[in-house]
Structure formats: structure tokens, C-alpha cells
Write an enzyme that holds these catalytic residues in place. Structure first.
Site, PDB file in Angstrom:
ATOM      1  N   LYS A  71       0.808  -1.230   0.000  1.00  0.00           N
ATOM      2  CA  LYS A  71       0.000   0.000   0.000  1.00  0.00           C
ATOM      3  C   LYS A  71       0.842   1.283   0.000  1.00  0.00           C
ATOM      4  CE  LYS A  71      -4.487  -1.398   1.558  1.00  0.00           C
ATOM      5  NZ  LYS A  71      -5.665  -1.060   2.318  1.00  0.00           N
ATOM      6  N   ASP A 108     -10.455   3.191   0.864  1.00  0.00           N
ATOM      7  CA  ASP A 108     -10.776   2.529   2.140  1.00  0.00           C
ATOM      8  C   ASP A 108     -11.612   3.431   3.058  1.00  0.00           C
ATOM      9  OD1 ASP A 108      -9.389   0.302   1.337  1.00  0.00           O
ATOM     10  OD2 ASP A 108      -7.598   0.724   2.521  1.00  0.00           O
TER      11      ASP A 108
HETATM   12  P1  NAP Z   1      -1.365  -2.874  10.697  1.00  0.00           P
HETATM   13  O1  NAP Z   1      -1.016  -1.690   9.872  1.00  0.00           O
HETATM   14  O2  NAP Z   1      -0.389  -3.984  10.855  1.00  0.00           O
HETATM   15  O3  NAP Z   1      -1.760  -2.337  12.168  1.00  0.00           O
HETATM   16  C1  NAP Z   1      -2.065  -3.240  13.209  1.00  0.00           C
HETATM   17  C2  NAP Z   1      -2.601  -2.487  14.422  1.00  0.00           C
HETATM   18  O4  NAP Z   1      -2.958  -3.466  15.417  1.00  0.00           O
HETATM   19  C3  NAP Z   1      -1.594  -1.542  15.064  1.00  0.00           C
HETATM   20  O5  NAP Z   1      -2.268  -0.455  15.623  1.00  0.00           O
HETATM   21  C4  NAP Z   1      -0.997  -2.436  16.175  1.00  0.00           C
HETATM   22  O6  NAP Z   1      -0.495  -1.714  17.263  1.00  0.00           O
HETATM   23  C5  NAP Z   1      -2.240  -3.179  16.631  1.00  0.00           C
HETATM   24  N1  NAP Z   1      -1.897  -4.406  17.322  1.00  0.00           N
HETATM   25  C6  NAP Z   1      -1.479  -5.570  16.773  1.00  0.00           C
HETATM   26  N2  NAP Z   1      -1.247  -6.483  17.750  1.00  0.00           N
HETATM   27  C7  NAP Z   1      -1.500  -5.866  18.942  1.00  0.00           C
HETATM   28  C8  NAP Z   1      -1.436  -6.265  20.313  1.00  0.00           C
HETATM   29  N3  NAP Z   1      -1.068  -7.510  20.653  1.00  0.00           N
HETATM   30  N4  NAP Z   1      -1.794  -5.376  21.261  1.00  0.00           N
HETATM   31  C9  NAP Z   1      -2.179  -4.120  20.919  1.00  0.00           C
HETATM   32  N5  NAP Z   1      -2.254  -3.672  19.637  1.00  0.00           N
HETATM   33  C10 NAP Z   1      -1.928  -4.532  18.660  1.00  0.00           C
HETATM   34  O7  NAP Z   1      -2.698  -3.566  10.178  1.00  0.00           O
HETATM   35  P2  NAP Z   1      -3.930  -2.883   9.395  1.00  0.00           P
HETATM   36  O8  NAP Z   1      -3.672  -2.940   7.947  1.00  0.00           O
HETATM   37  O9  NAP Z   1      -4.239  -1.569  10.029  1.00  0.00           O
HETATM   38  O10 NAP Z   1      -5.084  -3.948   9.703  1.00  0.00           O
HETATM   39  C11 NAP Z   1      -5.653  -4.065  11.002  1.00  0.00           C
HETATM   40  C12 NAP Z   1      -6.904  -4.940  10.873  1.00  0.00           C
HETATM   41  O11 NAP Z   1      -7.862  -4.274  10.088  1.00  0.00           O
HETATM   42  C13 NAP Z   1      -6.655  -6.283  10.198  1.00  0.00           C
HETATM   43  O12 NAP Z   1      -7.443  -7.249  10.838  1.00  0.00           O
HETATM   44  C14 NAP Z   1      -7.142  -6.068   8.782  1.00  0.00           C
HETATM   45  O13 NAP Z   1      -7.609  -7.247   8.173  1.00  0.00           O
HETATM   46  C15 NAP Z   1      -8.295  -5.100   9.020  1.00  0.00           C
HETATM   47  N6  NAP Z   1      -8.584  -4.244   7.848  1.00  0.00           N
HETATM   48  C16 NAP Z   1      -9.815  -4.335   7.310  1.00  0.00           C
HETATM   49  C17 NAP Z   1     -10.137  -3.560   6.210  1.00  0.00           C
HETATM   50  C18 NAP Z   1     -11.508  -3.674   5.609  1.00  0.00           C
HETATM   51  O14 NAP Z   1     -11.703  -3.338   4.432  1.00  0.00           O
HETATM   52  N7  NAP Z   1     -12.485  -4.117   6.360  1.00  0.00           N
HETATM   53  C19 NAP Z   1      -9.197  -2.659   5.667  1.00  0.00           C
HETATM   54  C20 NAP Z   1      -7.941  -2.575   6.278  1.00  0.00           C
HETATM   55  C21 NAP Z   1      -7.637  -3.385   7.373  1.00  0.00           C
HETATM   56  P3  NAP Z   1       1.059  -1.205  17.262  1.00  0.00           P
HETATM   57  O15 NAP Z   1       1.074   0.013  16.396  1.00  0.00           O
HETATM   58  O16 NAP Z   1       1.310  -0.893  18.690  1.00  0.00           O
HETATM   59  O17 NAP Z   1       1.892  -2.332  16.743  1.00  0.00           O
END
Ligand code: NAP
Length: 282
Positions: A71, A108
Site C-alpha cells: 500500500k 478505504d
Molecule cells: P497494521 O497496519 O499492521 O496495524 C495493526 C494495528 O494493530 C496496530 O495499531 C498495532 O499496534 C495493533 N496491534 C497488533 N497487535 C497488537 C497487540 N497484541 N496489542 C495491541 N495492539 C496490537 O494492520 P492494518 O492494515 O491496520 O489492519 C488491522 C486490521 O484491520 C486487520 O485485521 C485487517 O484485516 C483489518 N482491515 C480491514 C479492512 C476492511 O476493508 N475491512 C481494511 C484494512 C484493514 P502497534 O502500532 O502498537 O503495533
């Protein structure tokens, strides 16, 4: 736009990619619109990203959706970015234009907001404070969309404070960063609660949160859609909140990509949603 003499091609680039539900959704629309073509899952390794993007137009692709880990990485190879992609620093959709240039945008945030409005037509971003949990790529789209909709106060709670602060300083003064330890307190007076972390996703631990301080009329949403009902959604439902999962966010960003690629806005139907839900449940 008429497409009678053309085999339409589009896809989603990511790595890994086979878990993506996008091909099911876009191929459903190709069929419903009686178009000849295919939307493909394209597993592109990071070292092949530039070559893959340069090959899109010569191969006849109208464009691609972009997912993890490309991305942000795709940006240097694009000729033009939309205001949303510039503001979010991330691209979710690329149009391979007829003149050979590549245009990147991000749908998004639109998908996220459209999903909230579909779940509760009376929902408003400026109805009161909003808590957003998480500061990754998903949260960036969520916060951008909420600010565009007029949110006045977003309480951004994230484990990594520096990341949250960087997000806040790039998107706007409406975002106030709070430490992870203040998650439950952040819910006081909140009208919308968003989980944008990966906590609760299949294979990840659940989000530990106490909803006692949340107003009963607050809308609760999780951008996760695998599973369809996270522990957060279950707990919020049990308290009587209006809830919605992340499937609608995925569904509602699709028509914008089609408008760019094919000049058509397909419909997000109940039949399509049921098809994706069935696939996720199985
Ligand atoms: P990302 O960029 O990897 O961000 C992950 C987030 O989760 C960060 O804020 C991270 O915190 C937090 N996190 C992970 N493990 C954690 C833990 N053990 N304790 C506390 N915080 C934790 O991922 P993303 O792309 O934003 O995606 C996040 C979720 O949203 C995924 O499940 C993805 O499938 C979903 N999503 C859905 C859509 C949709 O169209 N519905 C679109 C995008 C994403 P830190 O910053 O502290 O590491």
C-alpha cells in the site's frame, strides 16, 4: 462505457494474497453486469512490485487493488496520486490509464464511512467524541474518513504511542493520542467506537476492553471481517449497541474502483454480501 469487444482485466496485488475475498466480489460484479473478463489474485513479491506495476497496462489490465505489503511501497512507481492517497500516505487502488500512466487513490476511507451510514442512516461523525483503537494502515483510513465527515474529537488509543502521534500529526488536530492503559477510560461520552487493530482477527488474541462506560446509543464497529463477529462485536451486541463489522468497508470501496477502471458503479447487493459471508464462515 461499452466493453463488448474487450476482455476486461483487473486484480488485487499483495503478498500473500489467496485469502483475499476481493476476487469473489469483483467477479460477481463482472457476471452481474454481463461483462467478459476476470479479476485475479496477483501474488507479487516486494522485489517484483515495480515490474508488475509497469506491466499492468501492456498486459491489458484496467487496474488493481492494492493490499499488504504494497500500500505504501507502490507510491514511488505511480505517476499521480489522489488527495485521499496523498493524505493517507497509502494507495488501495491503481488505475492503469490509456495513456500508460498509473494513478493511485485510496477508497478505504470511503468504504468505511459508507458502511457506517448503511448500518445506521442517522449516524454522524460530529455527534460526539469517537474512540479509534489502533494506528496502522486501517486506522489511517478510518481517521481520514471520520475527519472528512466532520469529526471534532478522535481519541486515538494505540500500543505504540509514537506511531499514533505520527498519524495524528499527519491527519489533523482533531486526533488526541491516548496511551493503551487509558483504553477503557477513553470510552466515556463516546458516540462511535472503532477497533482498527488486528486484535480479534482470526489467529490473533481478542481485544480486551470493558464497555461499561460506553453510552448505550454509541455505534460500535470493528474493521475486521474474519471472523464476521469478533468478541468486541459480540459484547457490544449483548449491550444493545448498533454494531457493524468490516465486511461492509470492503464491499463499499469496490464500486469506486470499478468507476475508475470500467466507468460503471456496480451495486453492493444483499446477495453479494451473503456470498462473501458464506465464504468467510466456511
Ligand atoms: P497494521 O497496519 O499492521 O496495524 C495493526 C494495528 O494493530 C496496530 O495499531 C498495532 O499496534 C495493533 N496491534 C497488533 N497487535 C497488537 C497487540 N497484541 N496489542 C495491541 N495492539 C496490537 O494492520 P492494518 O492494515 O491496520 O489492519 C488491522 C486490521 O484491520 C486487520 O485485521 C485487517 O484485516 C483489518 N482491515 C480491514 C479492512 C476492511 O476493508 N475491512 C481494511 C484494512 C484493514 P502497534 O502500532 O502498537 O503495533
Amino acid at each position: 462505457m461499452k466493453h463488448t469487444d474487450q476482455f476486461l482485466l483487473a486484480g488485487v496485488i499483495g503478498f500473500p494474497i489467496m485469502h483475499s475475498r476481493s476476487p469473489m466480489m469483483h467477479n460477481y460484479w463482472l457476471e452481474k453486469n454481463h461483462l467478459v473478463g476476470r479479476y485475479l489474485p496477483l501474488a507479487i513479491r516486494p522485489e517484483h512490485l515495480e515490474g508488475a506495476l509497469r506491466g499492468l497496462r501492456p498486459l491489458g489490465f484496467s487496474g488493481v487493488n492494492v493490499t499488504i505489503p504494497h500500500k505504501q511501497a507502490c507510491i514511488p512507481f505511480l505517476d499521480e496520486l489522489s488527495p485521499s492517497a496523498l493524505a493517507m500516505g497509502a494507495v488501495s487502488c491503481i488505475h492503469a490509464r490509456d495513456d500508460g500512466s498509473l494513478y493511485g487513490t485510496n477508497n478505504d476511507a470511503f468504504g468505511f464511512i459508507r458502511n457506517l451510514k448503511a448500518s445506521n442512516p442517522h449516524w454522524r461523525a460530529d455527534a460526539g467524541p469517537i474512540t479509534v483503537i489502533g494506528a496502522g494502515g486501517g486506522s489511517r483510513a478510518v481517521c481520514y474518513g471520520l475527519i472528512q465527515e466532520g469529526a471534532q474529537e478522535i481519541r486515538l488509543v494505540n500500543r505504540n504511542m509514537e506511531k499514533a502521534q505520527a498519524l495524528a500529526s499527519s491527519l489533523g488536530p482533531q486526533i488526541k493520542v491516548l496511551p493503551w492503559g487509558q483504553l477503557n477510560e477513553s470510552l466515556s461520552g463516546v458516540k462511535t467506537l472503532v477497533n482498527a487493530t488486528s486484535l480479534g482477527m482470526v489467529g490473533q488474541p481478542p481485544l480486551q476492553i470493558d464497555l461499561s462506560d460506553l453510552d448505550r446509543d454509541a455505534l460500535v464497529t470493528d474493521i475486521i471481517y474474519i471472523p464476521l463477529e469478533t468478541e468486541l462485536i459480540k459484547a457490544a451486541k449483548a449491550r444493545g449497541h448498533v454494531v457493524t463489522n468490516g465486511l461492509g468497508m470492503l464491499l463499499h470501496q469496490g464500486p469506486l474502483a470499478w468507476k475508475l477502471w470500467f466507468g460503471i458503479e456496480p451495486e453492493v447487493t444483499d446477495e453479494l454480501r451473503a456470498l462473501l459471508e458464506k465464504s468467510i464462515e466456511s
